[in-house]
Structure formats: structure tokens, C-alpha cells
Design a protein around this motif. Structure first.
Motif, PDB file in Angstrom:
ATOM      1  N   ALA A 271      31.171   5.631  29.313  1.00  0.00           N
ATOM      2  CA  ALA A 271      33.549   6.029  30.075  1.00  0.00           C
ATOM      3  C   ALA A 271      32.770   7.190  31.036  1.00  0.00           C
ATOM      4  O   ALA A 271      32.397   8.134  30.998  1.00  0.00           O
ATOM      5  N   GLY A 272      33.413   5.996  32.474  1.00  0.00           N
ATOM      6  CA  GLY A 272      34.036   7.313  34.098  1.00  0.00           C
ATOM      7  C   GLY A 272      33.069   6.743  34.628  1.00  0.00           C
ATOM      8  O   GLY A 272      32.536   5.519  34.849  1.00  0.00           O
ATOM      9  N   ASP A 273      33.421   7.087  36.075  1.00  0.00           N
ATOM     10  CA  ASP A 273      32.643   6.524  37.436  1.00  0.00           C
ATOM     11  C   ASP A 273      33.567   5.385  37.444  1.00  0.00           C
ATOM     12  O   ASP A 273      32.805   3.715  37.319  1.00  0.00           O
ATOM     13  N   ASN A 274      34.385   4.476  36.769  1.00  0.00           N
ATOM     14  CA  ASN A 274      35.400   3.504  36.701  1.00  0.00           C
ATOM     15  C   ASN A 274      34.265   2.326  35.816  1.00  0.00           C
ATOM     16  O   ASN A 274      34.001   1.107  36.460  1.00  0.00           O
ATOM     17  N   ARG A 275      33.423   3.165  35.049  1.00  0.00           N
ATOM     18  CA  ARG A 275      33.105   2.033  33.950  1.00  0.00           C
ATOM     19  C   ARG A 275      33.114   2.446  32.060  1.00  0.00           C
ATOM     20  O   ARG A 275      33.529   3.426  31.759  1.00  0.00           O
ATOM     21  N   VAL A 276      33.575   1.312  31.869  1.00  0.00           N
ATOM     22  CA  VAL A 276      33.403   1.337  30.271  1.00  0.00           C
ATOM     23  C   VAL A 276      32.646   0.673  29.598  1.00  0.00           C
ATOM     24  O   VAL A 276      32.708  -0.729  29.736  1.00  0.00           O
ATOM     25  N   GLY A 277      32.016   0.985  28.280  1.00  0.00           N
ATOM     26  CA  GLY A 277      31.326  -0.143  27.708  1.00  0.00           C
ATOM     27  C   GLY A 277      30.819   1.064  25.814  1.00  0.00           C
ATOM     28  O   GLY A 277      30.514   2.172  26.181  1.00  0.00           O
ATOM     29  N   LEU A 278      30.435  -0.621  25.653  1.00  0.00           N
ATOM     30  CA  LEU A 278      29.637   0.295  24.665  1.00  0.00           C
ATOM     31  C   LEU A 278      28.044  -0.655  23.643  1.00  0.00           C
ATOM     32  O   LEU A 278      28.354  -1.624  25.056  1.00  0.00           O
ATOM     33  N   SER A 279      27.039   0.149  23.587  1.00  0.00           N
ATOM     34  CA  SER A 279      26.415  -0.808  22.750  1.00  0.00           C
ATOM     35  C   SER A 279      26.295  -0.300  20.939  1.00  0.00           C
ATOM     36  O   SER A 279      26.296   0.407  21.239  1.00  0.00           O
ATOM     37  N   PHE A 280      25.506  -1.432  20.281  1.00  0.00           N
ATOM     38  CA  PHE A 280      25.303  -1.118  19.095  1.00  0.00           C
ATOM     39  C   PHE A 280      24.333  -1.813  18.829  1.00  0.00           C
ATOM     40  O   PHE A 280      24.313  -3.308  18.824  1.00  0.00           O
TER      41      PHE A 280
END
Length: 76
Positions: free
Chosen positions: A15-24
Motif C-alpha cells: 500500500a503506497g506509491d500508487n500501488r496496492v496489492g496482497l499476497s497469500f
């Protein structure tokens, strides 16, 4: 231990620097959808049928420009 009742484990949140993501890490033999909601009520499937170690990064500028947004991984 690989038992069927183990929950997926979140391994990374971006979350931040125009990036949003997740890994699981998913459960063996299970598939998952990644969903997005602007309000925690209405959900939209962004990706479906994912299995194993899941990594997702949202590069949609329209969603990123909204003041709030929520993501979740849902087991099928």
C-alpha cells in the motif's frame, strides 16, 4: 501442517506509491477470487480461479483514485 481447516496466510500487503496489492498462501486444492469493494457492501471480482501462492497487484488508476477501497481473497 497442511490440514484442510487451516486458513490461508497473508504473506505481503502493498500500500503506497500508487500501488496496492496482497499476497497469500492458499490451501492445497482450493481456488480463490480476489474481490474489490469501495464500501464493504458491494463486491466486484477482479480475478478468479487462483490457486496455490497468490500474488495480486491492482494497477487500475480509477480504483486507486477513490478515497477508500477494500480487497479480499475469497475461497471458492
Amino acid at each position: 501442517n497442511g490440514t484442510d481447516d487451516e486458513a490461508p496466510t497473508i504473506t505481503q500487503v502493498i500500500a503506497g506509491d500508487n500501488r496496492v496489492g496482497l499476497s497469500f498462501t492458499g490451501k492445497p486444492g482450493k481456488t480463490y477470487d480476489i474481490e474489490y469493494s469501495p464500501d464493504l457492501v458491494n463486491w466486484t471480482v477482479l480475478l478468479s480461479g487462483l490457486s496455490g501462492d497468490v500474488s495480486f497487484e491492482d494497477d487500475d488508476g480509477t480504483r486507486q483514485a477513490l478515497p477508500t477501497g477494500f480487497y479480499r481473497g475469497v475461497e471458492n
